[in-house]
Design a protein around this motif. Sequence first.
Motif, mmCIF file in Angstrom:
data_model
loop_
_atom_site.group_PDB
_atom_site.id
_atom_site.type_symbol
_atom_site.label_atom_id
_atom_site.label_comp_id
_atom_site.label_asym_id
_atom_site.label_seq_id
_atom_site.Cartn_x
_atom_site.Cartn_y
_atom_site.Cartn_z
ATOM 1 N N VAL A 27 60.251 19.377 79.414
ATOM 2 C CA VAL A 27 61.674 19.705 79.323
ATOM 3 C C VAL A 27 61.974 20.981 80.108
ATOM 4 N N ARG A 28 63.256 21.159 80.389
ATOM 5 C CA ARG A 28 63.739 22.399 81.000
ATOM 6 C C ARG A 28 64.774 23.003 80.061
ATOM 7 N N THR A 29 64.460 24.146 79.501
ATOM 8 C CA THR A 29 65.380 24.822 78.595
ATOM 9 C C THR A 29 66.019 26.005 79.310
ATOM 10 N N LEU A 30 67.117 26.483 78.745
ATOM 11 C CA LEU A 30 67.803 27.633 79.331
ATOM 12 C C LEU A 30 66.887 28.843 79.388
ATOM 13 N N VAL A 31 66.147 29.075 78.310
ATOM 14 C CA VAL A 31 65.241 30.223 78.262
ATOM 15 C C VAL A 31 64.179 30.123 79.350
ATOM 16 N N ASP A 32 63.599 28.961 79.491
ATOM 17 C CA ASP A 32 62.498 28.809 80.449
ATOM 18 C C ASP A 32 62.975 28.776 81.892
ATOM 19 N N GLU A 33 64.162 28.237 82.119
ATOM 20 C CA GLU A 33 64.724 28.272 83.468
ATOM 21 C C GLU A 33 65.052 29.706 83.868
ATOM 22 N N ALA A 34 65.515 30.513 82.899
ATOM 23 C CA ALA A 34 65.770 31.928 83.181
ATOM 24 C C ALA A 34 64.475 32.651 83.512
ATOM 25 N N LYS A 35 63.429 32.343 82.752
ATOM 26 C CA LYS A 35 62.126 32.947 83.057
ATOM 27 C C LYS A 35 61.704 32.631 84.485
ATOM 28 N N ARG A 36 61.816 31.369 84.844
ATOM 29 C CA ARG A 36 61.313 30.919 86.137
ATOM 30 C C ARG A 36 62.177 31.390 87.298
ATOM 31 N N ARG A 37 63.496 31.309 87.145
ATOM 32 C CA ARG A 37 64.395 31.575 88.261
ATOM 33 C C ARG A 37 64.792 33.045 88.396
ATOM 34 N N LEU A 38 64.877 33.759 87.259
ATOM 35 C CA LEU A 38 65.408 35.118 87.290
ATOM 36 C C LEU A 38 64.345 36.203 87.173
ATOM 37 N N TYR A 39 63.304 35.943 86.399
ATOM 38 C CA TYR A 39 62.391 37.026 86.050
ATOM 39 C C TYR A 39 60.991 36.910 86.640
ATOM 40 N N ALA A 40 60.431 35.728 86.656
ATOM 41 C CA ALA A 40 59.059 35.566 87.152
ATOM 42 C C ALA A 40 58.989 35.870 88.648
ATOM 43 N N PRO A 41 57.899 36.478 89.099
ATOM 44 C CA PRO A 41 57.751 36.738 90.539
ATOM 45 C C PRO A 41 57.713 35.430 91.315
ATOM 46 N N ARG A 42 58.397 35.410 92.434
ATOM 47 C CA ARG A 42 58.444 34.193 93.235
ATOM 48 C C ARG A 42 57.269 34.187 94.197
ATOM 49 N N THR A 43 56.302 33.368 93.874
ATOM 50 C CA THR A 43 55.112 33.292 94.708
ATOM 51 C C THR A 43 54.585 31.863 94.716
ATOM 52 N N GLN A 44 54.196 31.406 95.861
ATOM 53 C CA GLN A 44 53.608 30.081 96.012
ATOM 54 C C GLN A 44 52.092 30.154 96.101
ATOM 55 N N THR A 45 51.573 31.381 96.085
ATOM 56 C CA THR A 45 50.132 31.574 96.208
ATOM 57 C C THR A 45 49.638 32.498 95.101
ATOM 58 N N ARG A 46 48.369 32.518 94.914
ATOM 59 C CA ARG A 46 47.725 33.379 93.926
ATOM 60 C C ARG A 46 47.904 34.850 94.313
ATOM 61 N N ARG A 47 48.192 35.707 93.315
ATOM 62 C CA ARG A 47 48.344 37.127 93.606
ATOM 63 C C ARG A 47 48.003 37.963 92.385
ATOM 64 N N VAL A 48 47.787 39.263 92.599
ATOM 65 C CA VAL A 48 47.495 40.203 91.516
ATOM 66 C C VAL A 48 48.634 41.211 91.417
ATOM 67 N N MET A 49 49.053 41.490 90.186
ATOM 68 C CA MET A 49 50.081 42.500 89.940
ATOM 69 C C MET A 49 49.565 43.496 88.910
ATOM 70 N N ALA A 50 50.068 44.743 88.992
ATOM 71 C CA ALA A 50 49.623 45.787 88.067
ATOM 72 C C ALA A 50 50.642 46.916 88.072
ATOM 73 N N GLY A 51 50.386 47.942 87.265
ATOM 74 C CA GLY A 51 51.159 49.166 87.291
ATOM 75 C C GLY A 51 52.638 48.993 86.985
ATOM 76 N N GLU A 52 53.442 49.917 87.532
ATOM 77 C CA GLU A 52 54.870 49.902 87.255
ATOM 78 C C GLU A 52 55.546 48.655 87.821
#
Length: 284
Positions: free
Chosen positions: A112-137
């Motif tokens: 399913v696609r819920t409003l909460v999860d679509e917001a996570k995916r479209r608005l907040y999650a980093p947009r990346t098509q490849t593997r990456r590392v994130m850290a810090g601020e």
Amino acid sequence: MQAAVRSVLAQTDSDWRLTVVDDGVAPGVPEWFATITDERVRYQRNEQNLGVTGNYKKCIGLVEFDHVVMMGTDDIMLPNYLECVRSVLAEYPDVAMIQPGVEVIDGNGEVVRTLVDEAKRRLYAPRTQTRRVMAGEELAKSLLRGNWLYFPSICWRVDALRDVGFRSDLEVIQDLALVIDLLQRGDSMAIDPVVCFQYRRHTISISATGAVAGTRFTEARNYFLDVADRMDSHGWPKAARIARRYMSSRIHAVTLLPAAIRARHRAGVVNLSRHAFGPSRRSF
């Protein structure tokens, strides 16, 4: 629960151990596990209910290996989960957390696609098509703007998890607090877009019922204001400003107001309105 266990048994990578710690009293569960002859599966039922955080702490104490997944009782590991996570670890062996790709399913197991999860995916999650590392601020800002993580799907480095631990004063925002604590001590997270986990979102759950009542937002507001002060002290002013506004949490409260009104949940309407439109102020 049975579907969750079978999804682990179906992994293409066979090198795993499944430990099930039952914090409930549902009949028939111990008997069902007694029918499983696979030596990689072990089961125990708590003598008394420990609650969410207490059971997390017990589970961490039982881990015997270097990495662990705190999977929910109703989530699903797709067959490639372990294969994906081990591939990430081979490339980034020092990360404390791995967030793989996740799809959301409902109570019937349908994607399913819920409003909460679509917001996570479209608005907040980093947009990346490849593997990456994130850290810090950088990662702290991203998560405090909107928590796009799926806690049951994350693979954790056990020594980091034990060093930081779970906070006894939190429940619904426990996952965000844990990750922010790890980031503050210098740990990092690997992100892989490959979908290998299904997160089950129910209408009726601890977080869902607490959301309509507005009670979960008291915990959230207190946490965001506390962590904003910590971010300032840590030298992460941008993350502090984002936490102090807690805008995504306010928006979430707004989306729940109609349901509280329809349910004639007076306290819920008051709590949600206060969180959505009120000043940034701690509640005790």
